[in-house]
Every structure is written in structure tokens, then in C-alpha cells.
Design a protein around this motif. Structure first.
Motif, PDB file in Angstrom:
ATOM      1  N   GLY A 165       0.795  -1.220   0.000  1.00  0.00           N
ATOM      2  CA  GLY A 165       0.000   0.000   0.000  1.00  0.00           C
ATOM      3  C   GLY A 165       0.828   1.272   0.000  1.00  0.00           C
ATOM      4  O   GLY A 165       0.301   2.361  -0.256  1.00  0.00           O
ATOM      5  N   LEU A 166       2.140   1.171   0.276  1.00  0.00           N
ATOM      6  CA  LEU A 166       2.997   2.357   0.217  1.00  0.00           C
ATOM      7  C   LEU A 166       2.995   2.979  -1.176  1.00  0.00           C
ATOM      8  O   LEU A 166       3.271   4.175  -1.328  1.00  0.00           O
ATOM      9  CB  LEU A 166       4.429   1.994   0.614  1.00  0.00           C
ATOM     10  CG  LEU A 166       4.718   1.860   2.112  1.00  0.00           C
ATOM     11  CD1 LEU A 166       6.124   1.339   2.336  1.00  0.00           C
ATOM     12  CD2 LEU A 166       4.528   3.189   2.818  1.00  0.00           C
ATOM     13  N   LEU A 167       2.710   2.163  -2.172  1.00  0.00           N
ATOM     14  CA  LEU A 167       2.664   2.689  -3.534  1.00  0.00           C
ATOM     15  C   LEU A 167       1.584   3.763  -3.682  1.00  0.00           C
ATOM     16  O   LEU A 167       1.659   4.613  -4.568  1.00  0.00           O
ATOM     17  CB  LEU A 167       2.402   1.550  -4.527  1.00  0.00           C
ATOM     18  CG  LEU A 167       3.516   0.509  -4.646  1.00  0.00           C
ATOM     19  CD1 LEU A 167       3.023  -0.680  -5.468  1.00  0.00           C
ATOM     20  CD2 LEU A 167       4.751   1.126  -5.272  1.00  0.00           C
ATOM     21  N   ALA A 168       0.600   3.716  -2.777  1.00  0.00           N
ATOM     22  CA  ALA A 168      -0.471   4.702  -2.843  1.00  0.00           C
ATOM     23  C   ALA A 168      -0.017   6.076  -2.365  1.00  0.00           C
ATOM     24  O   ALA A 168      -0.825   7.012  -2.322  1.00  0.00           O
ATOM     25  CB  ALA A 168      -1.666   4.232  -2.011  1.00  0.00           C
ATOM     26  N   ALA A 169       1.251   6.223  -2.016  1.00  0.00           N
ATOM     27  CA  ALA A 169       1.772   7.542  -1.639  1.00  0.00           C
ATOM     28  C   ALA A 169       1.683   8.531  -2.796  1.00  0.00           C
ATOM     29  O   ALA A 169       1.752   9.743  -2.591  1.00  0.00           O
ATOM     30  CB  ALA A 169       3.222   7.418  -1.176  1.00  0.00           C
ATOM     31  N   ALA A 170       1.516   8.017  -3.999  1.00  0.00           N
ATOM     32  CA  ALA A 170       1.352   8.911  -5.146  1.00  0.00           C
ATOM     33  C   ALA A 170       0.094   9.759  -5.007  1.00  0.00           C
ATOM     34  O   ALA A 170       0.040  10.884  -5.507  1.00  0.00           O
ATOM     35  CB  ALA A 170       1.289   8.092  -6.436  1.00  0.00           C
ATOM     36  N   GLY A 171      -0.921   9.250  -4.313  1.00  0.00           N
ATOM     37  CA  GLY A 171      -2.170   9.979  -4.163  1.00  0.00           C
ATOM     38  C   GLY A 171      -2.031  11.295  -3.410  1.00  0.00           C
ATOM     39  O   GLY A 171      -2.443  12.348  -3.904  1.00  0.00           O
ATOM     40  N   PRO A 172      -1.457  11.287  -2.187  1.00  0.00           N
ATOM     41  CA  PRO A 172      -1.269  12.555  -1.472  1.00  0.00           C
ATOM     42  C   PRO A 172      -0.422  13.557  -2.236  1.00  0.00           C
ATOM     43  O   PRO A 172      -0.694  14.765  -2.205  1.00  0.00           O
ATOM     44  CB  PRO A 172      -0.576  12.113  -0.175  1.00  0.00           C
ATOM     45  CG  PRO A 172      -1.033  10.718   0.043  1.00  0.00           C
ATOM     46  CD  PRO A 172      -1.145  10.129  -1.336  1.00  0.00           C
ATOM     47  N   VAL A 173       0.616  13.087  -2.924  1.00  0.00           N
ATOM     48  CA  VAL A 173       1.455  13.997  -3.717  1.00  0.00           C
ATOM     49  C   VAL A 173       0.639  14.616  -4.845  1.00  0.00           C
ATOM     50  O   VAL A 173       0.687  15.831  -5.084  1.00  0.00           O
ATOM     51  CB  VAL A 173       2.680  13.251  -4.274  1.00  0.00           C
ATOM     52  CG1 VAL A 173       3.470  14.156  -5.217  1.00  0.00           C
ATOM     53  CG2 VAL A 173       3.569  12.760  -3.145  1.00  0.00           C
ATOM     54  N   ALA A 174      -0.131  13.782  -5.539  1.00  0.00           N
ATOM     55  CA  ALA A 174      -0.959  14.282  -6.634  1.00  0.00           C
ATOM     56  C   ALA A 174      -2.005  15.273  -6.136  1.00  0.00           C
ATOM     57  O   ALA A 174      -2.336  16.240  -6.821  1.00  0.00           O
ATOM     58  CB  ALA A 174      -1.644  13.114  -7.348  1.00  0.00           C
ATOM     59  N   THR A 175      -2.519  15.049  -4.929  1.00  0.00           N
ATOM     60  CA  THR A 175      -3.514  15.947  -4.367  1.00  0.00           C
ATOM     61  C   THR A 175      -2.932  17.335  -4.123  1.00  0.00           C
ATOM     62  O   THR A 175      -3.582  18.360  -4.393  1.00  0.00           O
ATOM     63  CB  THR A 175      -4.058  15.366  -3.046  1.00  0.00           C
ATOM     64  OG1 THR A 175      -4.697  14.120  -3.328  1.00  0.00           O
ATOM     65  CG2 THR A 175      -5.070  16.299  -2.410  1.00  0.00           C
ATOM     66  N   GLN A 176      -1.709  17.392  -3.597  1.00  0.00           N
ATOM     67  CA  GLN A 176      -1.059  18.686  -3.364  1.00  0.00           C
ATOM     68  C   GLN A 176      -0.844  19.420  -4.688  1.00  0.00           C
ATOM     69  O   GLN A 176      -1.086  20.624  -4.808  1.00  0.00           O
ATOM     70  CB  GLN A 176       0.287  18.473  -2.663  1.00  0.00           C
ATOM     71  CG  GLN A 176       0.170  17.937  -1.248  1.00  0.00           C
ATOM     72  CD  GLN A 176      -0.084  19.025  -0.226  1.00  0.00           C
ATOM     73  OE1 GLN A 176      -0.488  20.127  -0.550  1.00  0.00           O
ATOM     74  NE2 GLN A 176       0.147  18.711   1.040  1.00  0.00           N
TER      75      GLN A 176
END
Length: 417
Positions: free
Chosen positions: A278-289
Motif C-alpha cells: 500500500g505504500l505505492l499509494a503515496a502517489a495519491g497525497p502527492v498528486a492531491t497537493q
């Protein structure tokens, strides 16, 4: 504590009262914004603790993995109900008391889940916890109202990044804690942390009293009626909510299928390994910013287009990923980024749509959004039992097609910004 009132001001864009404050002002200072973002993340984290635990929970409670997948559905359904029935109250009641009370209730619900002796009890406590975790969107709406229009994208982006980070860490930490202390350990840990952050917010968050006098505020039934009625009165809300719901249906269906795929015979991963995936989902918070900053620059439609394209590409990749880990990774990254872009750009459009009923707009939008997620998770569990990963892909591809069609509809409209 100071008292802020949502009274009209001369701020551009319909900002009111504390809405004239940016992230670096006393209205929503950096420290307070950080604390509210953490609270938002912890509030929703409890709804995702079960994702890497489905195989372990099914064994401990004597049920099947497909039945255990109902925990994911229960969390999404409970959250959706809370968004519809609780978040509109933030337009007419004191928000600090509402947010802190909900956070405390969610902490109690998590503790009750940890003590659940059977799957039916766990499903019931999951619904109750998720209902209270609607505090997250009370906080997001409050932050949006405190921010100046030129900063709203960044403030909403920061808080939604906190929310997505909570989802991300919930999956990762849950798997690791379960390896050490069993499936209940993540629930006990989250309950303690949530109680602590509720106490911190009680001290740090300013009071926010609605501008209307008591005799001018709508009653609760009228409040709910006006909330639901927004779908008919605001076509942009209907299109954006439907687009977000379809993206959520595919996304939650993907995570349900991934947990079963990675924990099953094809991969045989442990709960901690699934959580780390699930660490791969770190792209989501970055994309949100990034999406928030682009929205502040007037590029909200381009952000939505990029999100729709990423979601469609994700399911094209995932269609061949059942036994190909690199494709699973690539598809997850695309889906995560696409989901974040569609969600953040839609919120930025809608927060500017009706500032006078911002919490009600956010309530109906997020209710539809998480309702789509609940439906996607439930359908994915059933499709997995019948057709395995191919069934999950069929669900995701159908949802992605719907997102693209609605993006085309929205593109023809004159939406704000």
C-alpha cells in the motif's frame, strides 16, 4: 479561545468571516492546518485498517475471505451515511464541538471493533465507527471556509493529502501491527491515537459559530431536505459527484481485489507484505497537493482530464496484471493518481459553487463519492468469488468508462473556474 463567525465580508469569491484567512494567518495557521490534516487522516484511517487483514480476520472469526470483504463495504457505507446525515450540521452548529465529539465517538467505535467476537458484531461496530469518522469532512469544510479564495486549493489539498495519507498509512501500519499483535492490534492503536488528537483539537481549534440567529436556522429535517435537493438545483454537483463515485467504485473494488489476490494462492503474501504494498499509494497525497496548486492557478479542468485519463489507463494495465507484479504496481500508481486528481479538482469546483451552503454541498458530494466506493467494494467481493481478478477488472473498466463519459459531459458545461 477566540470565536469566529461566518459573517459576510468583502473578500473576493464569496469568502465569509474566517474565509479571508490563508494558511499562514491566525484563522488557519500552519500548526493548526497540520493538526487538522492529521485529525482528518486519523479519522478515516480506521475505515481502511481491514484492507490487508481480510485473510487473517476470516480465519480468526471463522468466516470466508469473501464474507470478510464485507468489512470494507460496511466502512464505506457507514462513512457515506455519516457524510449525508452529520456533515450538513456543520452549517448550523458549532463546528469544533461537532468535530471533536465525532472524533471521540470514532475512537470508541474502534475499541469496540477490536473487542468484536464475531463478524456480524465487527460489521456493526465498523459501520458505527465509519459514521462518526465523517468528522474528517467537517474539518475539510471548516478549513475551506477559513481559507482565502486564492489559498483554498492549497488548504483543501493539504487536508485531503492528510486524509489520503491516513488511508495509506492505515493499510501499511495495519499489516505490520497485525503480524506482531494479531488483527485487533491496529484497531486498539488507532483508537488511542484518535482519542489523543481529539483532545488536541479541543484545545487548538477556534470556535466557529454560524452567522444565522437560532430562530433563523433550518430544522434538521429541512436541513437534510435542502442538502439532497442540491443535486437537483446544481447540475454541476450531480455530474461531479457521479464522476467521483464511479472513480471511487473502481478504486475501492481494486483494493478489495488486490487484498484477496495478494493474500491468495497466486502470491501468498503475508498481511504485513500486503500492507507495505500500500505504500505505492503515496502517489495519491502527492498528486492531491499538485492538483490543489494547479486549481489555484485556474487549471481545474485540465486536472480533471488528467485524472480521467489516468483512471482509464490504470484499468487497461490492470487487465493483464493477475500474475504480473510490475503491471499491478503500474496500474495501482495510475489508479491512485487518477482518483486523487478527480477528487481534488471536483472539490475545488464545488467549494466555490455555493459558499453559503458549503458543508451541505460537500456532504452530498462525499456521500455519493463514498457510496460509489461502498458499492464497488461489495460488488468486487462478489465478482471475486465468481470470476476472480477478471471480475474485478470488468468492474473497474466499466467504472473508468463512466468517468470518461462524465468528463466529456462536464467539459461541455460552463463550470466554475
Amino acid at each position: 479561545m477566540t470565536t469566529s463567525r461566518d459573517t459576510p465580508s468583502a473578500a473576493p469569491g464569496g469568502a465569509t468571516g474566517p474565509a479571508a484567512s490563508g494558511p499562514g494567518t491566525p484563522g488557519v495557521g500552519r500548526g493548526l492546518l497540520f493538526l487538522m490534516s492529521v485529525a482528518t487522516g486519523l479519522a478515516v484511517a480506521g475505515n481502511y485498517l481491514a484492507h490487508p487483514l481480510l485473510e487473517r480476520v476470516s480465519g480468526a472469526l471463522g468466516t470466508t475471505p469473501a464474507a470478510a470483504a464485507l468489512i470494507v463495504t460496511a466502512a464505506q457505507a457507514g462513512y457515506g451515511a455519516g457524510l449525508l446525515l452529520v456533515v450538513p450540521l456543520a452549517d448550523i452548529v458549532e463546528r469544533r464541538r461537532l468535530a471533536v465529539g465525532l472524533l471521540a465517538a470514532a475512537a470508541v467505535g474502534l475499541a469496540a471493533s477490536a473487542a468484536a467476537p464475531s463478524l456480524p458484531v465487527l460489521l456493526a461496530t465498523t459501520v458505527a465507527t465509519a459514521f462518526a469518522s465523517a468528522a474528517a469532512q467537517v474539518l475539510v469544510g471548516t478549513g475551506a471556509g477559513m481559507a482565502a479564495p486564492v489559498d483554498r486549493g492549497r488548504v483543501v489539498g493539504a487536508m485531503m493529502s492528510g486524509l489520503l495519507t491516513g488511508v495509506l498509512l492505515a493499510r501499511v501500519v495495519s499489516g505490520a501491527l497485525a503480524e506482531v499483535g494479531g488483527w485487533t492490534a491496529p484497531y486498539w492503536t488507532a483508537a488511542v491515537l484518535l482519542a489523543a488528537v481529539a483532545a488536541a483539537l479541543r484545545l487548538a481549534m477556534p470556535r466557529s459559530v454560524p452567522a444565522e440567529p437560532d430562530h433563523g436556522r433550518p430544522g434538521y429535517p429541512a436541513l437534510l431536505a435542502s442538502t439532497v435537493g442540491l443535486l437537483a438545483r446544481e447540475p454541476v454537483l450531480g455530474v461531479r459527484a457521479s464522476m467521483a463515485a464511479l472513480s471511487s467504485a473502481g478504486y475501492m473494488g481494486m483494493w478489495t481485489g488486490l487484498a484477496l489476490l495478494l493474500g491468495g494462492p497466486a502470491y501468498g503474501w503475508s498481511t504485513s507484505a500486503i500492507g507495505l504494498f500500500g505504500l505505492l499509494a503515496a502517489a495519491g497525497p502527492v498528486a492531491t497537493q499538485v492538483a490543489g496548486r494547479l486549481a489555484d492557478g485556474g487549471h481545474v479542468r485540465a486536472v480533471t482530464a488528467a485524472g480521467a485519463a489516468a483512471i482509464a489507463a490504470a484499468w487497461a494495465v490492470l487487465s493483464g496484471a493477475a500474475e504480473a507484479l510490475p503491471l499491478l504496481v503500474a496500474g495501482l500508481l495510475l489508479a491512485d493518481v487518477g482518483q486523487a486528481l478527480v477528487l481534488n479538482s471536483s472539490q475545488n469546483v464545488l467549494f466555490a459553487l455555493r459558499p453559503d451552503v458549503r458543508n451541505r454541498v460537500n456532504s452530498i458530494f462525499m456521500t455519493v463519492f463514498f457510496g460509489g466506493g461502498a458499492l464497488g467494494a461489495g460488488v468486487a467481493g462478489s465478482l471475486w468469488g465468481a470470476w476472480g481478478w477478471n471480475g474485478v477488472v470488468a468492474l473497474g473498466a466499466t467504472a473508468a468508462l463512466g468517468v470518461v463519459v462524465l468528463w466529456a459531459v462536464d467539459r461541455r458545461r460552463r463550470t466554475p473556474r
